[in-house]
Motif scaffolding. Structure first.
Motif, PDB file in Angstrom:
ATOM      1  N   ASN A 143     -87.655 -17.860  44.176  1.00  0.00           N
ATOM      2  CA  ASN A 143     -87.177 -18.080  45.788  1.00  0.00           C
ATOM      3  C   ASN A 143     -85.872 -18.582  45.808  1.00  0.00           C
ATOM      4  O   ASN A 143     -85.322 -18.995  46.749  1.00  0.00           O
ATOM      5  CB  ASN A 143     -88.248 -18.219  46.698  1.00  0.00           C
ATOM      6  CG  ASN A 143     -89.493 -17.319  46.783  1.00  0.00           C
ATOM      7  OD1 ASN A 143     -89.250 -16.256  46.726  1.00  0.00           O
ATOM      8  ND2 ASN A 143     -90.419 -18.066  46.766  1.00  0.00           N
ATOM      9  N   ALA A 144     -85.274 -18.813  44.648  1.00  0.00           N
ATOM     10  CA  ALA A 144     -84.243 -19.790  44.353  1.00  0.00           C
ATOM     11  C   ALA A 144     -83.035 -19.313  45.187  1.00  0.00           C
ATOM     12  O   ALA A 144     -82.702 -17.851  45.363  1.00  0.00           O
ATOM     13  CB  ALA A 144     -83.772 -20.048  43.061  1.00  0.00           C
ATOM     14  N   LYS A 145     -82.082 -20.184  45.770  1.00  0.00           N
ATOM     15  CA  LYS A 145     -80.914 -19.553  46.108  1.00  0.00           C
ATOM     16  C   LYS A 145     -79.713 -20.152  45.293  1.00  0.00           C
ATOM     17  O   LYS A 145     -79.542 -21.594  45.112  1.00  0.00           O
ATOM     18  CB  LYS A 145     -80.492 -20.417  47.622  1.00  0.00           C
ATOM     19  CG  LYS A 145     -81.231 -19.599  48.653  1.00  0.00           C
ATOM     20  CD  LYS A 145     -81.218 -20.311  50.183  1.00  0.00           C
ATOM     21  CE  LYS A 145     -81.949 -21.727  50.173  1.00  0.00           C
ATOM     22  NZ  LYS A 145     -81.489 -22.229  51.390  1.00  0.00           N
ATOM     23  N   ILE A 146     -79.033 -19.434  44.581  1.00  0.00           N
ATOM     24  CA  ILE A 146     -78.330 -19.841  43.300  1.00  0.00           C
ATOM     25  C   ILE A 146     -76.660 -19.894  43.973  1.00  0.00           C
ATOM     26  O   ILE A 146     -75.994 -19.027  44.258  1.00  0.00           O
ATOM     27  CB  ILE A 146     -78.579 -18.687  42.254  1.00  0.00           C
ATOM     28  CG1 ILE A 146     -80.016 -18.421  41.864  1.00  0.00           C
ATOM     29  CG2 ILE A 146     -77.635 -18.966  40.912  1.00  0.00           C
ATOM     30  CD1 ILE A 146     -80.346 -17.283  41.030  1.00  0.00           C
ATOM     31  N   GLY A 166     -81.250  -8.651  37.593  1.00  0.00           N
ATOM     32  CA  GLY A 166     -81.630  -7.353  38.388  1.00  0.00           C
ATOM     33  C   GLY A 166     -81.118  -6.925  39.574  1.00  0.00           C
ATOM     34  O   GLY A 166     -80.327  -7.524  40.213  1.00  0.00           O
ATOM     35  N   ASP A 167     -82.009  -6.346  40.139  1.00  0.00           N
ATOM     36  CA  ASP A 167     -81.813  -5.916  41.650  1.00  0.00           C
ATOM     37  C   ASP A 167     -81.758  -7.281  42.429  1.00  0.00           C
ATOM     38  O   ASP A 167     -81.510  -7.127  43.851  1.00  0.00           O
ATOM     39  CB  ASP A 167     -82.456  -4.888  42.167  1.00  0.00           C
ATOM     40  CG  ASP A 167     -84.038  -5.107  41.791  1.00  0.00           C
ATOM     41  OD1 ASP A 167     -84.578  -6.329  41.684  1.00  0.00           O
ATOM     42  OD2 ASP A 167     -85.007  -4.095  42.048  1.00  0.00           O
ATOM     43  N   LYS A 168     -82.500  -8.404  42.227  1.00  0.00           N
ATOM     44  CA  LYS A 168     -82.388  -9.430  42.864  1.00  0.00           C
ATOM     45  C   LYS A 168     -81.085 -10.274  42.830  1.00  0.00           C
ATOM     46  O   LYS A 168     -80.974 -11.291  43.710  1.00  0.00           O
ATOM     47  CB  LYS A 168     -83.652 -10.229  42.277  1.00  0.00           C
ATOM     48  CG  LYS A 168     -84.938  -9.795  42.541  1.00  0.00           C
ATOM     49  CD  LYS A 168     -85.804 -10.794  42.055  1.00  0.00           C
ATOM     50  CE  LYS A 168     -87.394 -10.153  42.297  1.00  0.00           C
ATOM     51  NZ  LYS A 168     -88.429 -11.104  42.067  1.00  0.00           N
ATOM     52  N   ALA A 169     -80.302  -9.947  42.165  1.00  0.00           N
ATOM     53  CA  ALA A 169     -78.776 -10.742  41.973  1.00  0.00           C
ATOM     54  C   ALA A 169     -78.399 -10.858  43.089  1.00  0.00           C
ATOM     55  O   ALA A 169     -77.761 -11.695  43.528  1.00  0.00           O
ATOM     56  CB  ALA A 169     -77.946 -10.173  40.933  1.00  0.00           C
ATOM     57  N   GLY A 170     -78.369  -9.778  43.769  1.00  0.00           N
ATOM     58  CA  GLY A 170     -77.485  -9.779  45.231  1.00  0.00           C
ATOM     59  C   GLY A 170     -77.928 -10.540  46.242  1.00  0.00           C
ATOM     60  O   GLY A 170     -77.234 -11.193  47.158  1.00  0.00           O
ATOM     61  N   SER A 171     -79.039 -10.890  46.111  1.00  0.00           N
ATOM     62  CA  SER A 171     -79.916 -11.824  47.237  1.00  0.00           C
ATOM     63  C   SER A 171     -79.924 -13.114  46.849  1.00  0.00           C
ATOM     64  O   SER A 171     -79.864 -14.014  47.492  1.00  0.00           O
ATOM     65  CB  SER A 171     -81.416 -11.200  47.688  1.00  0.00           C
ATOM     66  OG  SER A 171     -82.185 -11.063  46.423  1.00  0.00           O
ATOM     67  N   MET A 172     -80.335 -13.473  45.607  1.00  0.00           N
ATOM     68  CA  MET A 172     -80.499 -14.574  45.035  1.00  0.00           C
ATOM     69  C   MET A 172     -79.177 -15.538  44.957  1.00  0.00           C
ATOM     70  O   MET A 172     -79.169 -16.661  45.120  1.00  0.00           O
ATOM     71  CB  MET A 172     -81.184 -14.476  43.718  1.00  0.00           C
ATOM     72  CG  MET A 172     -82.804 -14.224  43.691  1.00  0.00           C
ATOM     73  SD  MET A 172     -83.530 -14.246  42.376  1.00  0.00           S
ATOM     74  CE  MET A 172     -83.754 -16.023  42.208  1.00  0.00           C
ATOM     75  N   ILE A 173     -78.056 -14.753  44.425  1.00  0.00           N
ATOM     76  CA  ILE A 173     -76.779 -15.585  44.390  1.00  0.00           C
ATOM     77  C   ILE A 173     -76.195 -15.655  45.553  1.00  0.00           C
ATOM     78  O   ILE A 173     -75.625 -14.758  46.107  1.00  0.00           O
ATOM     79  CB  ILE A 173     -75.895 -14.761  43.339  1.00  0.00           C
ATOM     80  CG1 ILE A 173     -76.617 -14.718  42.012  1.00  0.00           C
ATOM     81  CG2 ILE A 173     -74.782 -15.343  43.350  1.00  0.00           C
ATOM     82  CD1 ILE A 173     -75.757 -14.005  40.862  1.00  0.00           C
TER      83      ILE A 173
END
Length: 406
Positions: free
Chosen positions: A174-177, A199-206
Motif C-alpha cells: 500500500n506504499a505511496k511512492i 505493473g498495473d499498480k505503478a499508476g496508483s502507487m507512484i
C-alpha cells in the motif's frame, strides 16, 4: 651450393611437417596488440559531478601495474591509457576518438557512465572496436544483434529496479511512492524497470516523480517537493554526489520514508559517510560485491587478497568504498578474457572471448553470484541480493535473486 636429389628428399618431411602446423599456432594481432604489449583504452570522470567514481579508474590502473609486475598476460604487458572525461558526453567522444584513432588501442574497457557511453555507442560499433564491460548498468549494453561490439558487466538497471518493485509489492503493498531520478538514459532506464515491475499498480502507487540534471548544484528542492507529496516510500535513482545530498536532505527535513537507493550509489566511503551515517541508517539497496566495510568478510580469503592488493598497489585508496572493489573485480574479468584470447589478439577474438564466459567466479563477488555470457547474452552479472544499511555497514538479507530485463 649444390642440392642433390637425396638432400631434397631428406628435407621434404620437415617441410611437410611445417606446412601441417595448425593455423591457430600462429600469432594474430590487430591494432593495439603485439608480442610485448596490449593497449587498453579507458575513460573515467576524474573530475565533474561523478568524480566519486574516479577511484575505479585509479584502482584499475593499480591492478594492471600488479599484473605487469607479475609478467603481464601471456607474456605481454598492459598499457592502460585512461583519460578524464568529466562525465561529459562531448568530452567522452573526444577522448575515445583519441584512444581509437591516435593511441591505437586494441579495445575500450569499463568506460564509465550511461550518457557518456551512449555518446560513443554507434561510433565504437562502426569502428568494430571491443567496448567491453561498460561501467553502467543500462539495459542497452545487452543488445548483441544491433551492437555486437558493446557488452556490459554489472547487473542491468531494469532488472535491479524490478527486484525493488517485487520487494515493495511483497512488503509494502500500500506504499505511496516518490521517485527522484537523473534525467537521462540512466535514470529513465531504472524508472522503466521499476514501473514494469510494479505493473498495473505503478499508476496508483507512484504519487510523485522528480527529475534532476547533472548540472544542478543540489537536489534539495526535489527532495522537499517529494516529501510534500505525502509519499512514505522513496526510490532514490541518483549517482553518488546527488545520492548523498538526497539522503542528507531527507534527514534534515524529518522525512523518514522507506528508502530504496540504487546500487550504483551504495558506497559507504563515497556516499553514506558524506551523507551522514545516522541519516543513512535503514536505507535499502542491492549488492553483488562483498562490501569492504562488512565484518562478515573479515576472515574471508577473497577480502584478504583484495586488502593485500590495496596495501601494496593502491595504498592511498579508500578501503571503505565499494568502488575500489568494483574496479578490482571488473579488471579481473578482463584479465580472464585476455588470457583466454591467448595469441589471437584480434578484436574479433577478444569480443568472442568476452562473450564466452561460463560461471566465472572472482574473490570479491558475493557467494552464489557468477559471471556468464554467450553470443546472445551480453549481461555478465544477472543476480543481486537485498541489503540494509545498519548505521556502519550493509547487512545482506534474503536470497540471491535475478530478474529479466524487458
Amino acid at each position: 651450393m649444390t642440392l642433390t636429389r637425396r638432400s631434397i628428399l631428406a628435407a621434404a618431411p620437415s617441410a611437410l611437417a611445417l606446412a601441417a602446423l595448425p593455423a591457430y599456432a600462429q600469432k594474430k594481432y590487430d591494432t593495439g596488440a603485439s608480442d610485448s604489449e596490449i593497449k587498453i583504452g579507458h575513460t573515467n570522470p576524474y573530475s565533474g559531478p561523478a568524480s566519486s567514481y574516479g577511484v575505479i579508474g585509479k584502482t584499475e590502473t593499480a591492478f594492471f601495474t600488479m599484473i605487469n609486475e607479475k609478467g603481464g598476460i601471456n607474456g605481454r604487458k598492459i598499457n592502460f591509457i585512461s583519460y578524464d572525461d568529466g562525465y561529459s558526453p562531448p568530452k567522452t567522444v573526444e577522448q575515445v576518438r583519441k584512444l581509437v584513432e591516435s593511441d591505437g588501442v586494441l579495445l575500450l574497457f569499463n568506460t564509465l557512465g550511461t550518457p557518456t557511453n551512449t555518446a560513443i555507442h554507434k561510433y565504437i560499433n562502426q569502428k568494430k572496436v571491443p567496448h567491453i564491460f561498460i561501467a553502467s548498468g543500462a539495459t542497452k549494453w545487452g543488445d548483441p544483434k544491433n551492437f555486437p561490439w558493446s557488452i556490459g558487466w554489472q547487473p542491468n538497471y531494469q532488472s535491479e529496479s524490478q527486484i525493488y518493485a517485487t520487494y515493495i509489492k511483497d512488503k509494502h503493498p500500500n506504499a505511496k511512492i516518490a521517485v527522484l531520478y537523473q534525467n537521462d538514459d540512466y535514470g529513465k532506464d531504472y524508472l522503466k524497470g521499476f514501473k514494469d515491475g510494479l505493473g498495473d499498480k505503478a499508476g496508483s502507487m507512484i504519487v510523485s516523480e522528480a527529475p534532476y540534471e547533472t548540472t544542478d548544484p543540489t537536489v534539495d528542492s526535489q527532495v522537499v517537493s517529494l516529501k510534500s507529496s505525502g509519499a512514505d516510500l522513496f526510490f532514490n535513482i541518483t549517482i553518488p554526489k546527488f545520492a548523498a545530498q538526497a539522503i542528507k536532505k531527507a534527514h534534515e527535513i524529518g522525512w523518514k520514508p522507506v528508502h530504496l537507493l540504487n546500487n550504483v550509489s551504495t558506497s559507504v566511503g563515497s556516499v553514506l559517510k558524506p551523507a551522514g551515517l545516522d541519516a543513512s541508517k535503514d536505507v535499502l539497496s542491492t549488492g553483488y560485491l562483498k562490501d569492504p566495510t562488512d565484518p562478515t568478510w573479515n576472515d574471508d580469503a577473497g577480502k584478504k587478497e583484495w586488502l593485500a592488493f590495496m596495501d601494496k598497489y593502491y595504498p592511498d585508496g579508500d578501503k571503505t568504498t565499494s568502488f575500489t572493489v568494483y574496479g578490482y573485480t571488473v579488471a579481473q574479468t578482463l584479465v580472464e578474457v585476455l588470457k583466454n584470447a591467448k595469441d589471437d589478439l584480434t578484436r574479433a577474438n577478444v569480443m568472442k572471448q568476452a562473450a564466452s564466459l561460463q560461471k566465472l567466479t572472482h574473490p570479491m563477488l558475493l557467494p552464489g553470484i557468477t559471471i556468464s555470457t554467450s553470443a546472445t547474452d551480453f549481461y555478465p552479472i544477472q543476480s543481486v541480493q537485498l541489503q540494509s544499511f545498519k548505521g556502519e555497514t550493509w547487512d545482506l538479507f534474503g536470497d540471491v535473486m535475478a530478474a529479466e530485463s524487458t
